[in-house]
Design an enzyme around this catalytic site. Structure first.
Site, mmCIF file in Angstrom:
data_model
loop_
_atom_site.group_PDB
_atom_site.id
_atom_site.type_symbol
_atom_site.label_atom_id
_atom_site.label_comp_id
_atom_site.label_asym_id
_atom_site.label_seq_id
_atom_site.Cartn_x
_atom_site.Cartn_y
_atom_site.Cartn_z
ATOM 1 N N ARG A 65 -6.861 12.894 1.016
ATOM 2 C CA ARG A 65 -5.778 13.357 1.896
ATOM 3 C C ARG A 65 -4.398 12.820 1.487
ATOM 4 O O ARG A 65 -3.389 13.402 1.819
ATOM 5 C CB ARG A 65 -6.067 12.996 3.356
ATOM 6 C CG ARG A 65 -5.990 11.525 3.634
ATOM 7 C CD ARG A 65 -6.128 11.226 5.099
ATOM 8 N NE ARG A 65 -7.465 11.478 5.603
ATOM 9 C CZ ARG A 65 -7.941 10.905 6.704
ATOM 10 N NH1 ARG A 65 -7.171 10.095 7.414
ATOM 11 N NH2 ARG A 65 -9.162 11.141 7.116
ATOM 12 N N HIS A 106 -5.535 3.622 -1.561
ATOM 13 C CA HIS A 106 -6.837 4.011 -1.031
ATOM 14 C C HIS A 106 -7.139 5.438 -1.476
ATOM 15 O O HIS A 106 -6.488 6.379 -1.032
ATOM 16 C CB HIS A 106 -6.801 3.909 0.506
ATOM 17 C CG HIS A 106 -8.111 4.169 1.167
ATOM 18 N ND1 HIS A 106 -8.284 4.009 2.526
ATOM 19 C CD2 HIS A 106 -9.309 4.574 0.691
ATOM 20 C CE1 HIS A 106 -9.541 4.302 2.838
ATOM 21 N NE2 HIS A 106 -10.171 4.667 1.738
ATOM 22 N N GLU A 128 -8.696 0.595 -2.915
ATOM 23 C CA GLU A 128 -9.559 0.640 -1.734
ATOM 24 C C GLU A 128 -10.442 1.869 -1.843
ATOM 25 O O GLU A 128 -9.958 2.961 -2.170
ATOM 26 C CB GLU A 128 -8.726 0.737 -0.456
ATOM 27 C CG GLU A 128 -7.844 -0.457 -0.223
ATOM 28 C CD GLU A 128 -6.920 -0.292 0.971
ATOM 29 O OE1 GLU A 128 -6.218 -1.240 1.293
ATOM 30 O OE2 GLU A 128 -6.888 0.817 1.558
ATOM 31 N N HIS A 187 -3.904 -4.428 7.859
ATOM 32 C CA HIS A 187 -4.013 -3.256 8.718
ATOM 33 C C HIS A 187 -3.155 -3.409 9.970
ATOM 34 O O HIS A 187 -3.322 -4.361 10.719
ATOM 35 C CB HIS A 187 -5.461 -2.942 9.128
ATOM 36 C CG HIS A 187 -5.639 -1.467 9.358
ATOM 37 N ND1 HIS A 187 -5.242 -0.849 10.509
ATOM 38 C CD2 HIS A 187 -6.101 -0.490 8.556
ATOM 39 C CE1 HIS A 187 -5.478 0.444 10.418
ATOM 40 N NE2 HIS A 187 -5.998 0.699 9.237
ATOM 41 N N HIS A 212 1.056 6.238 1.866
ATOM 42 C CA HIS A 212 1.792 7.195 2.689
ATOM 43 C C HIS A 212 3.011 7.805 1.991
ATOM 44 O O HIS A 212 3.631 8.721 2.513
ATOM 45 C CB HIS A 212 2.122 6.571 4.047
ATOM 46 C CG HIS A 212 0.845 6.287 4.797
ATOM 47 N ND1 HIS A 212 -0.061 7.290 5.091
ATOM 48 C CD2 HIS A 212 0.275 5.133 5.201
ATOM 49 C CE1 HIS A 212 -1.115 6.760 5.685
ATOM 50 N NE2 HIS A 212 -0.945 5.444 5.763
ATOM 51 N N THR A 216 -8.352 3.688 8.664
ATOM 52 C CA THR A 216 -9.618 2.958 8.605
ATOM 53 C C THR A 216 -9.871 2.227 9.927
ATOM 54 O O THR A 216 -9.183 1.265 10.258
ATOM 55 C CB THR A 216 -9.582 1.939 7.440
ATOM 56 O OG1 THR A 216 -9.023 2.589 6.302
ATOM 57 C CG2 THR A 216 -10.966 1.435 7.127
ATOM 58 N N ASN A 247 0.856 -1.192 0.000
ATOM 59 C CA ASN A 247 0.000 0.000 0.000
ATOM 60 C C ASN A 247 0.895 1.246 0.000
ATOM 61 O O ASN A 247 1.707 1.426 0.909
ATOM 62 C CB ASN A 247 -0.894 -0.047 1.249
ATOM 63 C CG ASN A 247 -1.816 1.144 1.342
ATOM 64 O OD1 ASN A 247 -1.401 2.273 1.087
ATOM 65 N ND2 ASN A 247 -3.057 0.921 1.720
ATOM 66 N N ARG A 282 -9.197 8.137 -0.841
ATOM 67 C CA ARG A 282 -10.160 8.564 0.188
ATOM 68 C C ARG A 282 -11.023 9.690 -0.351
ATOM 69 O O ARG A 282 -10.609 10.441 -1.230
ATOM 70 C CB ARG A 282 -9.422 9.024 1.447
ATOM 71 C CG ARG A 282 -8.717 7.901 2.185
ATOM 72 C CD ARG A 282 -8.185 8.390 3.516
ATOM 73 N NE ARG A 282 -9.236 8.516 4.491
ATOM 74 C CZ ARG A 282 -9.489 7.628 5.459
ATOM 75 N NH1 ARG A 282 -8.727 6.561 5.598
ATOM 76 N NH2 ARG A 282 -10.482 7.810 6.295
ATOM 77 N N GLU A 286 -11.363 -9.122 3.096
ATOM 78 C CA GLU A 286 -10.082 -8.807 3.733
ATOM 79 C C GLU A 286 -10.372 -8.642 5.218
ATOM 80 O O GLU A 286 -11.189 -7.794 5.600
ATOM 81 C CB GLU A 286 -9.465 -7.530 3.142
ATOM 82 C CG GLU A 286 -8.132 -7.190 3.818
ATOM 83 C CD GLU A 286 -7.343 -6.088 3.121
ATOM 84 O OE1 GLU A 286 -7.472 -5.928 1.880
ATOM 85 O OE2 GLU A 286 -6.598 -5.386 3.831
HETATM 86 N N1 PXP Z 1 -6.041 -2.969 4.138
HETATM 87 C C1 PXP Z 1 -6.986 -2.002 4.125
HETATM 88 C C2 PXP Z 1 -8.344 -2.361 3.633
HETATM 89 C C3 PXP Z 1 -6.711 -0.689 4.529
HETATM 90 O O1 PXP Z 1 -7.679 0.252 4.515
HETATM 91 C C4 PXP Z 1 -5.392 -0.375 4.922
HETATM 92 C C5 PXP Z 1 -5.051 1.036 5.297
HETATM 93 O O2 PXP Z 1 -5.246 1.866 4.206
HETATM 94 C C6 PXP Z 1 -4.427 -1.401 4.894
HETATM 95 C C7 PXP Z 1 -4.795 -2.690 4.531
HETATM 96 C C8 PXP Z 1 -3.002 -1.156 5.253
HETATM 97 O O3 PXP Z 1 -2.890 -0.780 6.596
HETATM 98 P P1 PXP Z 1 -1.490 -0.286 7.136
HETATM 99 O O4 PXP Z 1 -1.182 0.988 6.445
HETATM 100 O O5 PXP Z 1 -1.726 -0.135 8.614
HETATM 101 O O6 PXP Z 1 -0.489 -1.356 6.817
#
Ligand code: PXP
Length: 253
Positions: free
Chosen positions: A48, A42, A69, A189, A9, A100, A6, A44, A150
């Site tokens: 952001r 994601h 996402e 997550h 960030h 989330t 992901n 959003r 998920e």
């Molecule tokens: N899976 C989903 C559905 C999420 O919304 C997120 C956060 O955007 C993640 C995984 C990844 O989470 P993390 O950034 O804490 O690894």
């Protein structure tokens, strides 16, 4: 087991200064060379971190899969239909949250989710629902014809000691239950290099989506090494689980 990286960030850091760097596209391409099996983003509602252009740019450039996402809104549905990612993961979204919090309430939104699943599936997009490890939510996901879920690992990641063991057990049970209903099970997550192994050992989980910890670790190690390290931790955990299972079978024969 697949690793979805992901890259949200990377965009958080870029947007903090309004610069054009660091580039999420560059991160996606680098992640693939480091072994990412798919790229997760994601988009959003408040934009952001990831922006609309980022999604199109990444979709057009990567050679693995794009997992988008998104919230359960008409605007996001239309976005997904024009981007055409390989996968869409529907997540709950609140404006004020930092990340989330909790899973999607499929039980309470069955009709709307069923419609989204049908529309996206007809467009050739595979749908995943981001839910808590809860039997009722899994049953509802099955009933709305989602092919994938998920499982939210946030409660496991935040817990410690016995409470963390309980959360792990919940995830194991939920994954087994979903697997019996022929749902594909992913998880994610709050996972990081220190807590990923017990989740990676769960044989019924197919894919992990990891973001924040990988990008954070890349400050010290570089993104390539950070992803390689995570892939290796997942592989070692999976291997040790497979060996333990094989030994158990041999010992009972
Ligand atoms: N899976 C989903 C559905 C999420 O919304 C997120 C956060 O955007 C993640 C995984 C990844 O989470 P993390 O950034 O804490 O690894």
């Amino acid at each position: 087991m697949f690793l979805g990286v992901n890259i949200d960030h990377v965009a958080t850091l870029r947007n903090a200064r309004g610069t054009i760097y660091p580039s999420p596209l560059e991160a996606a391409l680098l992640a693939e060379t480091a072994g990412a099996d798919l790229i997760t983003m994601h988009l959003r509602e408040d934009r952001r971190h990831i922006k609309d252009d980022d999604v199109f740019a990444v979709k057009n450039a990567i050679s693995t899969r794009l997992n988008l996402e998104m919230a359960l809104t008409e605007e996001m549905l239309n976005n997904a239909l024009s981007v055409k990612p390989d996968d869409v993961c529907i997540v709950p979204e609140k404006r004020q949250e930092i990340t989330t919090e909790g899973g999607l309430d499929v039980c309470a939104n069955k009709a709307m989710i069923a419609e989204f699943v049908q529309t996206l599936t007809s467009a050739g997009i595979r749908v995943s629902l981001f839910i808590d490890p809860d039997f009722e939510q899994i049953q509802a996901a099955y009933e709305v014809n989602a092919p994938v879920i998920e499982l939210h690992t946030g409660a496991y990641a935040d817990a410690r000691g016995e409470q963390q063991k309980d959360e792990l057990h919940r995830i194991e049970q939920a994954a087994a239950f979903a697997n019996q209903s022929s749902l594909i099970v992913n998880a994610g997550h709050g996972l990081n290099i220190h807590n990923v192994a017990p989740i990676a050992r769960i044989g019924t989980i197919r894919e992990l989506n990891i973001g924040h910890a990988l990008i954070a670790q890349s400050i010290f190690l570089g993104l390539h090494k950070s992803i390689e390290q995570m892939k290796d931790a997942i592989f070692q955990a999976r291997l040790s689980a497979t060996c333990a299972n094989t030994n158990q079978i041999l010992n009972t024969q």
